[in-house]
Structures are given as structure tokens and as C-alpha cells.
Design a protein around this motif. Structure first.
Motif, PDB file in Angstrom:
ATOM      1  N   LEU A 155       0.864  -1.171   0.000  1.00 37.80           N
ATOM      2  CA  LEU A 155       0.000   0.000   0.000  1.00 37.80           C
ATOM      3  C   LEU A 155       0.904   1.225   0.000  1.00 37.80           C
ATOM      4  CD1 LEU A 155      -2.814   1.253   0.176  1.00 37.80           C
ATOM      5  CD2 LEU A 155      -2.640   1.142   2.678  1.00 37.80           C
ATOM      6  N   VAL A 156       0.874   1.972  -1.108  1.00 43.66           N
ATOM      7  CA  VAL A 156       1.804   3.095  -1.273  1.00 43.66           C
ATOM      8  C   VAL A 156       1.284   4.310  -0.523  1.00 43.66           C
ATOM      9  CG1 VAL A 156       2.975   4.589  -2.909  1.00 43.66           C
ATOM     10  CG2 VAL A 156       2.491   2.215  -3.522  1.00 43.66           C
ATOM     11  N   ASN A 157       1.922   4.611   0.593  1.00 47.57           N
ATOM     12  CA  ASN A 157       1.665   5.838   1.333  1.00 47.57           C
ATOM     13  C   ASN A 157       2.959   6.278   1.990  1.00 47.57           C
ATOM     14  OD1 ASN A 157       1.948   4.246   3.721  1.00 47.57           O
ATOM     15  ND2 ASN A 157      -0.231   3.742   3.667  1.00 47.57           N
ATOM     16  N   GLU A 158       2.913   7.433   2.620  1.00 50.06           N
ATOM     17  CA  GLU A 158       4.142   8.006   3.172  1.00 50.06           C
ATOM     18  C   GLU A 158       4.756   7.116   4.247  1.00 50.06           C
ATOM     19  OE1 GLU A 158       5.677  12.225   5.166  1.00 50.06           O
ATOM     20  OE2 GLU A 158       3.599  11.960   4.524  1.00 50.06           O
ATOM     21  N   GLU A 159       3.934   6.514   5.073  1.00 56.23           N
ATOM     22  CA  GLU A 159       4.453   5.680   6.168  1.00 56.23           C
ATOM     23  C   GLU A 159       5.154   4.442   5.624  1.00 56.23           C
ATOM     24  OE1 GLU A 159       2.812   3.297  10.139  1.00 56.23           O
ATOM     25  OE2 GLU A 159       1.425   4.425   8.841  1.00 56.23           O
ATOM     26  N   ASN A 160       4.533   3.750   4.671  1.00 56.26           N
ATOM     27  CA  ASN A 160       5.143   2.539   4.121  1.00 56.26           C
ATOM     28  C   ASN A 160       6.420   2.849   3.354  1.00 56.26           C
ATOM     29  OD1 ASN A 160       3.136   0.947   5.181  1.00 56.26           O
ATOM     30  ND2 ASN A 160       1.913   0.916   3.302  1.00 56.26           N
ATOM     31  N   VAL A 161       6.437   3.952   2.624  1.00 58.35           N
ATOM     32  CA  VAL A 161       7.643   4.337   1.890  1.00 58.35           C
ATOM     33  C   VAL A 161       8.777   4.645   2.852  1.00 58.35           C
ATOM     34  CG1 VAL A 161       8.648   6.077   0.368  1.00 58.35           C
ATOM     35  CG2 VAL A 161       6.387   5.138  -0.137  1.00 58.35           C
ATOM     36  N   SER A 162       8.467   5.314   3.974  1.00 61.27           N
ATOM     37  CA  SER A 162       9.502   5.616   4.973  1.00 61.27           C
ATOM     38  C   SER A 162      10.033   4.333   5.607  1.00 61.27           C
ATOM     39  CB  SER A 162       8.934   6.537   6.059  1.00 61.27           C
ATOM     40  OG  SER A 162       8.512   7.770   5.509  1.00 61.27           O
TER      41      SER A 162
END
Length: 461
Positions: free
Chosen positions: A42-49
Motif C-alpha cells: 500500500l503506497v503511502n508516506e508511512e510505508n515508503v519511509s
């Protein structure tokens, strides 16, 4: 400067110059976008970080010094996994050394236990003779005549200890086997593994008591070890047809003692059509081509101690499908809202394949698929979205095998590339070591030999 959306509020920004190719830039952005989707379900800011380091390492495989590398998604995943065939070969060599050392330790244990048994028998005989001597003295003190004592205890009836137990010695090896199991073999093997730890290998061993008679590990290492290694590269089409096959082999010498620094190695080479051989610059080419002997060109430059040196290489390229050690085919078929995927193998070469592994990409799945049938075992790598089919060994008892799974409706091309990996103890090239001898005196030198075939790349695309 171009950008493309990857989610509702996240963008991938690619900085270029005026001379850049817009089509290549768009293709690069698409590749980077796929990589982010691969690592973040799930591409969101938290997962990318959370996946920042993995994404950076993946980007580094795509972009190098500002230039786009010619790699696809599957290759990037393979590079970041760092699956090392050299590591597999090293583990096989270590296991082979451990096995050889255990065999030597068994012989040592049998010899030590046999000596212990003989000492125990000698001690028991001495005690028996002392007791009988005491009985003889008691009879003398009781007033019996010397003639009666001589008849009851004739001196000629006592033989030396080694003659009394001559028959028992013939069967002492049976006792030696039992003594070996009780402790000596484990202690000696543990000593060898501890020496590997000192060299930097991470090996877990149980805590064992080491006897005073334990042999030193270095005492059992051969002066010379000869390694014969081949790497196999195969490219198959999606229909299983052979596109290219290449075999690259190497003979490596590892000198362990001063005795092996000046040596020559006679080889036994059979008829190898299609193979090309090349010797190291320090090896006498005339001696190899004329007599099939690996000898030093200059005896003033001996072999180094403690490092493996490649002295002979060979290579073979072919499009002959009969040369393949194993055939692999994939049969995806669409049925309604489901896709049935059947993968099969057939061993065609006269060699046993070990640690067989076949990776089927399933990019559309987040959970393990339904498996209707499998020969061997399987596991689903949720992070990589790959199903791994594994068989410990493929020999004449299981020359054919298959796996059948069901996944949601998908494009048949999404199940490729299929990666295959295995190792074997037999090589394609008919070559063996005839012996090792001193370069000048030609006296034979003890040596060990290791042989392995590993897969460098084997894929259906």
C-alpha cells in the motif's frame, strides 16, 4: 524535469538535462514506480519511509552515476537478494571437508580405543597373576610339598600377556567401533569445526569435552587440494525450447603446506567435443597439450600457500537440447476467473541434482496460492511474491516431477521469468585428477579432490 504520480499525494521526481531522451525518462519513471509498488503493498508516506533503505538499494540498481542500467524488475530483485552461487559452493566444500575429517577421526578413534582395550587387558592379567601368586604363597605356608605346588601351578602354563590375548586382539576392532561412538569421533569433529570458526566461518557446535589424545585438526589436512568447478548458464524460451547454453569450468589448486608448493598434476581428460581449454600464464602450455600435465613454467615461482589459484579453464557453448541436465516447462491455462499453472521437470542427464529450487513469480498475489499437487515442497515468499518449489535431490527415483497451482485470472506472461537453481557433484567436462607429484623428484604427494557443478543462471523467459 519530469514527474509522474504514484499515489494520490506521492510523486516520483526525475531530474534530467535538456539533452535527455523523454521516452527513456518515462520508461525509467515507470520502472521506479514498479519498484515502489513491489516493496510497498500500500503506497503511502508511512510505508515508503519504512521501506526507505530497500527502495534506495533497488533504485541504485536501476540508476548508476546518473545513467539508466539495462535491467528489468526481476533482475533488480535478484541483485538485491544477493543469491551467491560462490557461497553455495563454499558450503559444499566445507561440508565435504567435515565429512572427510569425520572419516579420519573414526579411524583414529578406533586405533585409540583398541590401545585402551589392550592396556585394560594387560592390567587385568597383571592383577590375576598377582592374585594367583598370593594363592601360591598361601599354599606354601600351609605346609604342602613343593611337588604338589609345582603340579598345581606349573610355570610353563603362564604365557606372556600378548600371547594370552592374541585371539582377542583379532576382534578388538569391534570394541573400537563402540568406543568411537561414545565420544572420540564427536570430540575430533568438534575440534575441526572450531578451527573453521577461527578462520571466520560461523558454525554452531555443541560443547564437547576434548580428551588428551584428541588429534590436531591441521594434522589431517592434505598438502594439496584440487577443486574442479563448473558454472552453468541456460536460457530457455517460454515454451521450454533451448535458446542458449554455456558451461564454464575451472581447475583450482590450493596448497596447504610447504610440501605442495612445487608440484605437477597429471590430468585424465576424456573426449570432450565442443570444449575449449586454456591454461594459466604460469602453467607450461606445452606440457599440458602434449601430456595433459599441469606443471609450473618457472620452478622459481612456486604456488602460494593458503590461497586457491585457478590453473586451467574450459568453456563449452551449445544449442543442443540433449545436453541439458534437466528440462523445465510451464503450462498456464485460463479457465473462467482462475488460471491453472502447471510446471514440470524432467531429468535428462546422468547426474544427481541437489538443492533443486524453482521460482515462479506471482506478482498479483499477496497470499500463498492454492496448490493442488507438488512433488517435493513449496513455500511462498510474500515479500517477493514468488512461489519457491524445492526438491532436496533429483535422481533416478524421481526423474520427473511437477507442481500445480491455481491463481486468480492473470496474463500468462506474468508467470515469467522462471528461475531454476541446483548443484551437482558431477561435471559436464570429462576430467579428473590422476595424481599430484613433486615437480622435480616426481614423488607422489597426498592430495584431496573436490568437484561441483553450480547454476550461474537458468531461466525461462
Amino acid at each position: 524535469m519530469t514527474n509522474t504520480p504514484n499515489s494520490q499525494n506521492l510523486y516520483i521526481l526525475l531530474v534530467t538535462n535538456k539533452q535527455s531522451n523523454i521516452l527513456q525518462d518515462i520508461d525509467t519513471l515507470r520502472m521506479l514506480s514498479k519498484l515502489i509498488s513491489e516493496y510497498c503493498h500500500l503506497v503511502n508516506e508511512e510505508n515508503v519511509s519504512n521501506k526507505a533503505f530497500e527502495i534506495i538499494f533497488a533504485f541504485d540498481e536501476v540508476l548508476s552515476l546518473g545513467q539508466r542500467e539495462s535491467v528489468n524488475l526481476q533482475q533488480v530483485k535478484q541483485y538485491t537478494e544477493m543469491d551467491s552461487h560462490e557461497e553455495k559452493l563454499h558450503k559444499l566444500i566445507i561440508q565435504s571437508k567435515i565429512k572427510d575429517t569425520k572419516d579420519i577421526m573414526k579411524k583414529k578413534a578406533m586405533e585409540i580405543d583398541r590401545n585402551k582395550l589392550e592396556k585394560m587387558k594387560e592390567t587385568g592379567m597383571s592383577q590375576m597373576m598377582g592374585a594367583m601368586g598370593g594363592m601360591k604363597a598361601a599354599v606354601a605356608n600351609s605346609g604342602m610339598g613343593n611337588a604338589m605346588m609345582d603340579d598345581f601351578y606349573p610355570e610353563a602354563s603362564f604365557k606372556p600377556t600378548q600371547d594370552v590375548f592374541a585371539e582377542d586382539k583379532k576382534t578388538s576392532s569391534t570394541w573400537g567401533k563402540k568406543g568411537m561412538v561414545l565420544g572420540k569421533s564427536k570430540s575430533s569433529a568438534n575440534s575441526f569445526l572450531e578451527s573453521l570458526k577461527a578462520e571466520g566461518d560461523v558454525i554452531e557446535t555443541p560443547s564437547l569435552a576434548t580428551g588428551a589424545a584428541a588429534a590436531k585438526p591441521m594434522a589431517n589436512i592434505e598438502p594439496v587440494t584440487v577443486f574442479l568447478e563448473e558454472k552453468l548458464s541456460v536460457q530457455l524460451g517460454q515454451d521450454g525450447a533451448l535458446q542458449s547454453m554455456e558451461v564454464q569450468g575451472t581447475v583450482m589448486l590450493e596448497v596447504n603446506t610447504e610440501e605442495g608448493t612445487l608440484i605437477k598434476v597429471p590430468l585424465e581428460i576424456g573426449d570432450n567435443p565442443g570444449f575449449q581449454f586454456k591454461t594459466h600464464p604460469n602453467i607450461d602450455k606445452n606440457s599440458f597439450h602434449a601430456d595433459k600435465v599441469l606443471s609450473l613454467k618457472d620452478l622459481d615461482r612456486p604456488y602460494p600457500i593458503g590461497s586457491a589459484l585457478g590453473v586451467l579453464k574450459w568453456r563449452m557453448q551449445t544449442n543442443d537440447e540433449s545436453k541439458l541436465p534437466i528440462l523445465v516447462n510451464c503450462w498456464p491455462s485460463l479457465s473462467g476467473r482462475e488460471t491453472y499453472v502447471s510446471v514440470e521437470y524432467e531429468k535428462t542427464a546422468d547426474m544427481d541434482l541437489q538443492q533443486f529450487s524453482l521460482a515462479i513469480p506471482l506478482p498479483s498475489l499477496r497470499e500463498a496460492p492454492q496448490v493442488n499437487h507438488v512433488d517435493g515442497s513449496y513455500r511462498f515468499d510474500q515479500r517477493q511474491r514468488v512461489l519457491l518449489w524445492e526438491v532436496d535431490i533429483i535422481d533416478d527415483s524421481n526423474r520427473n516431477g511437477s507442481i500445480e497451482l491455481i491463481v486468480p485470472s492473470a496474463d500468462p506472461s506474468s508467470f515469467y521469468p522462471i528461475e531454476v537453481s541446483f548443484v551437482a557433484e558431477k561435471t559436464f567436462c570429462d576430467i579428473s585428477v590422476g595424481g599430484v607429484m613433486h615437480a622435480t623428484s616426481e614423488e607422489p604427494i597426498k592430495f584431496g579432490s573436490r568437484r561441483a557443478l553450480v547454476v550461474d543462471s537458468f531461466a525461462l523467459r
